[in-house]
Write a protein that holds these residues in place. Structure first.
Motif, PDB file in Angstrom:
ATOM      1  N   GLY A 278       0.787  -1.221   0.000  1.00 50.38           N
ATOM      2  CA  GLY A 278       0.000   0.000   0.000  1.00 50.38           C
ATOM      3  C   GLY A 278       0.819   1.272   0.000  1.00 50.38           C
ATOM      4  N   THR A 279       2.145   1.150   0.144  1.00 49.07           N
ATOM      5  CA  THR A 279       2.993   2.344   0.106  1.00 49.07           C
ATOM      6  C   THR A 279       2.831   3.027  -1.249  1.00 49.07           C
ATOM      7  OG1 THR A 279       4.616   1.331   1.578  1.00 49.07           O
ATOM      8  CG2 THR A 279       5.384   3.185   0.239  1.00 49.07           C
ATOM      9  N   PRO A 280       2.618   4.333  -1.247  1.00 45.56           N
ATOM     10  CA  PRO A 280       2.523   5.028  -2.535  1.00 45.56           C
ATOM     11  C   PRO A 280       3.829   4.905  -3.327  1.00 45.56           C
ATOM     12  CG  PRO A 280       1.592   6.384  -0.804  1.00 45.56           C
ATOM     13  CD  PRO A 280       2.299   5.221  -0.129  1.00 45.56           C
TER      14      PRO A 280
ATOM     15  N   PRO B 156      -0.504   2.675  -5.416  1.00 39.92           N
ATOM     16  CA  PRO B 156       0.183   1.793  -4.463  1.00 39.92           C
ATOM     17  C   PRO B 156       1.227   0.900  -5.132  1.00 39.92           C
ATOM     18  CG  PRO B 156      -2.014   0.965  -4.928  1.00 39.92           C
ATOM     19  CD  PRO B 156      -1.893   2.281  -5.643  1.00 39.92           C
TER      20      PRO B 156
ATOM     21  N   ASP C 272       1.839  -2.050  -4.636  1.00 36.77           N
ATOM     22  CA  ASP C 272       1.281  -3.379  -4.935  1.00 36.77           C
ATOM     23  C   ASP C 272       0.713  -3.458  -6.355  1.00 36.77           C
ATOM     24  OD1 ASP C 272       0.577  -2.030  -2.454  1.00 36.77           O
ATOM     25  OD2 ASP C 272      -0.082  -3.956  -1.689  1.00 36.77           O
TER      26      ASP C 272
END
Length: 153
Positions: free
Chosen positions: A19-21, A62, A64
């Protein structure tokens, strides 16, 4: 979590939380600081990068979702369209503070790759959402028109 990315033509491995941008991975993990943080909600365009050749806002994309797709940052723009756009930016003296310019250029290159001869309305639509605090919009539009003409030549 370990992510395998292809950024600017190079294979990269980074550790990041799901979920990290993408913006923070690009800036903090890969040390590619040409991509800027502006608003964090995909409203200003300072964080624009190319994902599979299309401009996206990396602050809300994200890590991901990247998968094995190609990411290009301002540091990786090297093709003819990018060089022509960058030359037009210099010719038209677009930059004032410069903070938004990597995002502006990424969006302009994306536009000209899809539409090498855009109308004024198409330029405005493609560049909508790219905020320039110095209000160099007239010069940005002029530079895009110049780049389009130079690509035709």
């Amino acid at each position: 979590m370990l992510y395998k990315l292809k950024v600017n033509g190079k294979a990269q491995e980074v550790e990041a939380e799901p979920g990290t941008p993408l913006l923070w991975v690009i800036r903090d993990e890969l040390d590619l600081t040409g991509t800027k943080f502006g608003c964090g909600v995909a409203a200003c365009g300072a964080c624009t990068v190319h994902f599979q050749g299309e401009p996206i806002r990396s602050c809300s994309f994200p890590i991901d979702a990247v998968g094995e797709n190609e990411i290009t940052t301002i540091e990786g723009l090297e093709d003819k369209t990018a060089k022509v756009v960058q030359a037009a930016w210099n010719e038209k003296d677009v930059v004032q503070c410069g903070y938004c310019q990597s995002g502006q250029i990424m969006s302009a290159v994306g536009l000209l790759k899809q539409n090498p001869s855009p109308s004024d309305a198409e330029i405005e639509a493609a560049m909508q959402g790219n905020v320039c605090r110095c209000a160099t919009y007239v010069r940005i539009k002029d530079a895009i028109k110049t780049a389009a003409k130079n690509l035709e030549a």
